[in-house]
Design a protein around this motif. Structure first.
Motif, PDB file in Angstrom:
ATOM      1  N   THR A 188      40.220  35.803  39.797  1.00  0.00           N
ATOM      2  CA  THR A 188      40.868  35.801  41.089  1.00  0.00           C
ATOM      3  C   THR A 188      42.180  35.051  41.016  1.00  0.00           C
ATOM      4  O   THR A 188      42.297  34.029  40.351  1.00  0.00           O
ATOM      5  CB  THR A 188      39.964  35.150  42.153  1.00  0.00           C
ATOM      6  OG1 THR A 188      38.716  35.833  42.169  1.00  0.00           O
ATOM      7  CG2 THR A 188      40.605  35.222  43.538  1.00  0.00           C
TER       8      THR A 188
ATOM      9  N   THR B 108      42.748  40.140  43.334  1.00  0.00           N
ATOM     10  CA  THR B 108      41.401  40.029  42.798  1.00  0.00           C
ATOM     11  C   THR B 108      41.159  41.196  41.850  1.00  0.00           C
ATOM     12  O   THR B 108      41.538  42.335  42.140  1.00  0.00           O
ATOM     13  CB  THR B 108      40.345  40.066  43.923  1.00  0.00           C
ATOM     14  OG1 THR B 108      40.574  38.999  44.820  1.00  0.00           O
ATOM     15  CG2 THR B 108      38.944  39.930  43.356  1.00  0.00           C
TER      16      THR B 108
ATOM     17  N   GLU C 228      34.318  37.342  37.592  1.00  0.00           N
ATOM     18  CA  GLU C 228      35.448  37.903  38.327  1.00  0.00           C
ATOM     19  C   GLU C 228      36.651  36.973  38.223  1.00  0.00           C
ATOM     20  O   GLU C 228      36.527  35.753  38.301  1.00  0.00           O
ATOM     21  CB  GLU C 228      35.041  38.102  39.785  1.00  0.00           C
ATOM     22  CG  GLU C 228      36.082  38.801  40.632  1.00  0.00           C
ATOM     23  CD  GLU C 228      35.589  39.010  42.051  1.00  0.00           C
ATOM     24  OE1 GLU C 228      35.751  38.079  42.855  1.00  0.00           O
ATOM     25  OE2 GLU C 228      35.032  40.084  42.336  1.00  0.00           O
TER      26      GLU C 228
ATOM     27  N   GLU D  75      41.145  47.570  48.916  1.00  0.00           N
ATOM     28  CA  GLU D  75      40.483  48.213  47.779  1.00  0.00           C
ATOM     29  C   GLU D  75      40.931  49.663  47.697  1.00  0.00           C
ATOM     30  O   GLU D  75      40.766  50.429  48.642  1.00  0.00           O
ATOM     31  CB  GLU D  75      38.969  48.132  47.940  1.00  0.00           C
ATOM     32  CG  GLU D  75      38.434  46.701  47.887  1.00  0.00           C
ATOM     33  CD  GLU D  75      36.940  46.642  48.078  1.00  0.00           C
ATOM     34  OE1 GLU D  75      36.231  46.100  47.214  1.00  0.00           O
ATOM     35  OE2 GLU D  75      36.476  47.157  49.109  1.00  0.00           O
TER      36      GLU D  75
ATOM     37  N   GLY E   2      38.029  42.992  40.197  1.00  0.00           N
ATOM     38  CA  GLY E   2      36.578  43.081  40.192  1.00  0.00           C
ATOM     39  C   GLY E   2      36.140  44.519  40.067  1.00  0.00           C
ATOM     40  O   GLY E   2      36.931  45.395  39.700  1.00  0.00           O
TER      41      GLY E   2
END
Length: 876
Positions: free
Chosen positions: A5, A10, A3, A22, A12
């Motif tokens: 960052t 972020t 991942e 999200e 992912g």
């Protein structure tokens, strides 16, 4: 790959996560260099009103390095100010600084002078090229890094390069790795991405650590196979713990829905916010047959037209973005799977539909209609329940929700089925959107499902219902709105100006017609300086510092009967002893020119733009190709070399000694197999020669003295330098009855050229100059080859200009800028692509009450005439 960052960003499995939020995200292409600075803020607000929360922004290198070492980041080139405005508008930015961007922009943004440097190879891990890239990145990356999300700015990702998998890069890892290192050195901490143009992840990224693969995906909107292809892409990146980022795709929201339900976490249709190529900035590309000029009008039918008016797809954008916001993290964390048994339809639909298994329960199913006819989809209301038939509008994709727990919205029970789009939910009830009738099924905890069929809402007249669960105290308030009534996320007007007409219609950039221009002022103003310098051979425009603009050439022709001209491009106007010839615009293809009896050749060569793709079929379509008159040769001899070729092929047939046949004249039952013909050509070792192959289909592979060469049907000429051509081999697939004709020309260079460079800045100086003149009415008739300046008085405000006439080219200037160029009704005109080639735009902020035209008459079947200039107000 692990991942990646960055501060507040972020990347992912759930996508691009900002500040912990999200969500599946929609991204619109929006290019500051195609919009007047005065319109930046309103254009950004129009995108934000669509519900999209991302914009991708190319940063074209050659827009800022306007000459070698001469940088400009002021005025409408102030990209830092644009990024700040994007942040103020509440948008986040994927910055795309290249170095190569494509974007149908001049040279794909690579400066035109790069290939003047001997040995420099574009888009390669090659020291000279990378040194120039480093200088560009030294200028632009600090501006981007300072405006990252988490540092008080808008930038949430940076794209390196663009569709490198289309290009023959010798060391992809070395090249992309060097770009990554430069980005990191300048403090870029948001994710770095690289997009694949044809699904080749390694080809786009070099499999370099910390560079995330993304996809540019342009399917046929009516393809039945979009879903399984997108699911495969999602599976490929999921193996590395990454989301599916679709960094370019089609604009129709029916297609975008299919991508979302198939697992895409960022969907960036290109080009939702259209624009305009001011100045000498359009490219020459391979969208024609095989080449085309990109129009100044840069428009592929996105939801904002070139002057910012909203089209009907803007409402579709608001609906889809509302669905994504409403489902939020549940959708972002969803996994995709086939939904082959989810429904039946009476119209063509997906070969393998997709469903998203939502995090926390429920699923979202895509139900596309791939036809232009309305249909019906049939679903089970719930397992074991009745069938429900719901309308399936033409060219649409329903997003059908099933078994969605409602407690996340503060509501009781489960939404067992909704054929309308869920655009809002909360303790006060459910808000849906549909253009037609819809069905919902709700169930109380441990209760029986309740099926409700709702009629079609109309704009301004939603359908409302209160659904009783049959359980004490359990009920839901439901409202279904027409898509036109779904509000922007800010709560602003749901229908921006211009969003009218049937779905998918082009609302156009004009609001009201003005009276046409009836007269022009013919100016007493020269069209060029007349100052020339002498050169032995005609130099390229770029050698003279003409990176945009045109170059004038003149030479004597004493004793010359025929010329061979190689690589002349883009727009070539030739006169023999003052008599104009038809314009030549053949993308650098070699041509013969009879000149017997002429004493002088004059040529004006205008650069339309540099190639933004890399197409070997024609010289001027190759990335890095130069502009100008090219090489001009006197033809001093000819030989027919179609015969006496040695024949060889794999498998011992023909055998040894090799038979002699005419070129491509071997007869065999092995149709399609490669056959090689070889011989030495009658070259003298002192002259240049040109070999012409007649009858080429597609392309022919050759070797000349052991070096590989290619000849195409669009340019069936091969230049041979002195000493070349003693050993030539041509390999073609065998075709019974096939044949090629070969002719060898002996050449001598035409020497002694008087050359005047006229870069864009020199032309703009003339366009700004004061000059007296006389009034002339329209229609305006010109002589062939005649070129003059004219002024036209125009009403205030933003204007759309449309020209009518024949055998005329017009360049229009205002506000210190070239608005654009049009070329009217000429058999020599190449194909134009990318937008409306007959329309130019005068932004309101650039309108001082007049426009200056440079008008040239060309040779053709009709006499040159500018019949009319039509004006219409634009909504900006």
């Amino acid at each position: 790959m692990t991942e990646i960052t960055a501060t507040a960003v972020t990347l992912g499995p759930s996508g691009l996560v900002l500040d912990g939020g999200e969500q599946v995200r929609l991204c619109a292409s929006l290019f500051y260099f195609r919009i007047p600075r005065e319109s930046w803020a309103s254009r950004l607000e129009a995108v934000r009103a669509s519900g999209y929360d991302l914009v991708d922004v190319y940063v074209p290198w050659n827009f800022h390095e306007i000459a070698p070492g001469r940088w400009d980041f002021e005025g409408r080139r102030d990209v830092a100010a644009f990024l700040d405005l994007a942040h103020a508008a509440g948008l986040r930015v994927i910055a795309r600084p290249g170095p190569y961007i494509c974007s149908e922009w001049d040279g794909g943004a690579l400066p035109a002078w790069l290939t003047l440097e001997e040995g420099l190879r574009l888009r390669q891990a090659e020291p000279r090229y990378l040194a120039h890239v480093e200088a560009w990145f030294d200028q632009v990356l600090p501006l981007i890094a300072a405006r990252e999300h988490g540092r008080g700015g808008a930038v949430v990702a940076v794209q390196l390069e663009n569709e490198l998998d289309f290009f023959d890069c010798a060391d992809r890892a070395g090249y992309v790795g060097r770009l990554r290192d430069l980005a990191l050195r300048h403090g870029i901490s948001v994710p770095l991405v690289a997009c694949a143009g044809q699904g080749d992840l390694n080809g786009a990224t070099g499999d370099v650590d910390d560079v995330v693969p993304a996809f540019n995906f342009y399917p046929d909107d009516r393809s039945a196979f979009i879903e399984p292809e997108v699911r495969r892409y999602a599976d490929l990146v999921a193996d590395s713990g990454l989301p599916l980022l679709v960094t370019e795709t089609n604009r129709l929201h029916a297609t975008l829905r299919r991508l979302v339900v198939s697992g895409a976490k960022v969907v960036a249709p290109y080009l939702q916010a259209s624009g305009f190529d001011f100045g000498y900035t359009p490219s020459v590309g391979n969208w024609g047959d095989p080449g085309g000029f990109m129009s100044h009008d840069y428009d592929f039918g996105g939801y904002l037209d070139p002057v910012g008016g909203a089209r009907p797809e803007h409402a579709e954008a608001r609906v889809l973005s509302a669905v994504l916001r409403t489902l939020g993290p549940a959708l972002a964390m969803a996994t995709t799977a086939p939904a082959d048994d989810a429904y039946t339809a009476d119209v063509a639909t997906s070969a393998s539909p997709s469903r998203l298994l939502l995090d926390g329960g429920g699923e979202l199913i895509g139900v596309p209609n791939l036809t232009d006819d309305a249909g019906t989809a049939t679903l089970l209301a719930w397992p074991g329940g009745p069938e429900v038939a719901v309308p399936l509008p033409a060219a649409s994709c329903l997003l059908v929700l099933r078994d969605l727990p409602l407690d996340r919205f503060g509501l009781p029970g489960t939404l067992r089925l909704a054929s309308a789009d869920l655009v809002g939910a909360g303790p006060d009830g459910l808000e849906l959107s549909a253009a037609g009738a819809s069905a919902i099924v709700l169930a109380a905890p441990d209760g029986e499902p309740v099926l409700v069929e709702l009629g079609a809402p109309a704009p301004g007249a939603p359908v409302q219902a209160r659904v009783e669960a049959g359980a004490p105290g359990v009920a839901w308030d439901v409202v279904v709105r027409h898509p036109r009534d779904v509000a922007a996320p800010s709560g602003g007007a749901a229908d921006p100006v211009g969003a009218s007409g049937p779905a998918g219609a082009d609302a156009g950039p004009v609001a009201a017609e003005h009276p046409p221009v009836t007269a022009l002022t013919r100016l007493d103003l020269a069209t060029r300086s007349g100052f020339t310098t002498r050169h032995d051979l005609p130099p390229s425009s770029e050698e003279l510092g003409v990176h945009r603009g045109r170059t004038h050439y003149a030479a004597g022709l004493a004793g010359v009967d025929e010329l061979l001209v190689e690589r002349a491009s883009d727009i070539v106007d030739i006169a023999l002893d003052g008599a104009a010839l038809p314009t030549i615009a053949r993308f650098g293809a070699t041509f013969l020119l009879p000149v017997a009896g002429a004493g002088r050749l004059d040529a004006t060569v205008e650069t339309w733009g540099h190639a933004n793709f890399d197409d070997v079929r024609l010289p001027a379509l190759q990335l890095g190709s130069l502009r100008g008159l090219g090489r001009v040769w006197s033809v001093v001899g000819r030989s027919d070399v179609s015969a006496l070729w040695h024949v060889s092929a794999a498998g011992g047939w023909p055998g040894e000694p090799a038979p002699l046949r005419s070129l491509a004249g071997w007869s065999s039952t092995r149709a399609g197999e490669s056959t090689t013909y070889s011989r030495g050509l009658p070259v003298d070792g002192m002259h240049h020669h040109a070999l012409r192959l007649g009858g080429v289909a597609g392309s022919v592979q050759m070797t000349v003295d052991g070096a590989a060469r290619t000849v195409t049907e669009d340019d069936p000429w091969l230049h041979l330098a002195p000493g070349e051509g003693h050993d030539v081999a041509i390999t073609v697939p065998h075709l019974p009855g096939g044949s090629l004709v070969a002719e060898l020309l002996r050449l001598e260079p035409v020497l002694g050229w008087d050359v005047e460079p006229q870069p864009d800045e020199a032309i703009l100086d003339l366009a700004r100059a004061d000059a007296a003149g006389a009034t002339v009415p329209l229609p305006l008739e010109l002589e062939t080859g005649e070129e003059r300046w004219f002024d036209a008085a125009v009403p205030p405000g933003g204007l759309s200009l449309r020209f009518e006439g024949a055998q005329v080219r017009v360049s229009a200037f205002a506000g210190g800028e070239l608005l654009g160029r049009v070329w009217l009704d000429d058999p020599a005109r190449p194909r134009f692509t990318g937008g409306d080639a007959g329309r130019l735009w005068l932004p309101a902020a650039w309108n001082a009450g007049s426009i200056r035209f440079l008008v040239r008459g060309t040779v053709g079947e009709e006499s040159p005439v500018l019949s009319s200039v039509r004006l219409a107000a634009t909504q900006e």
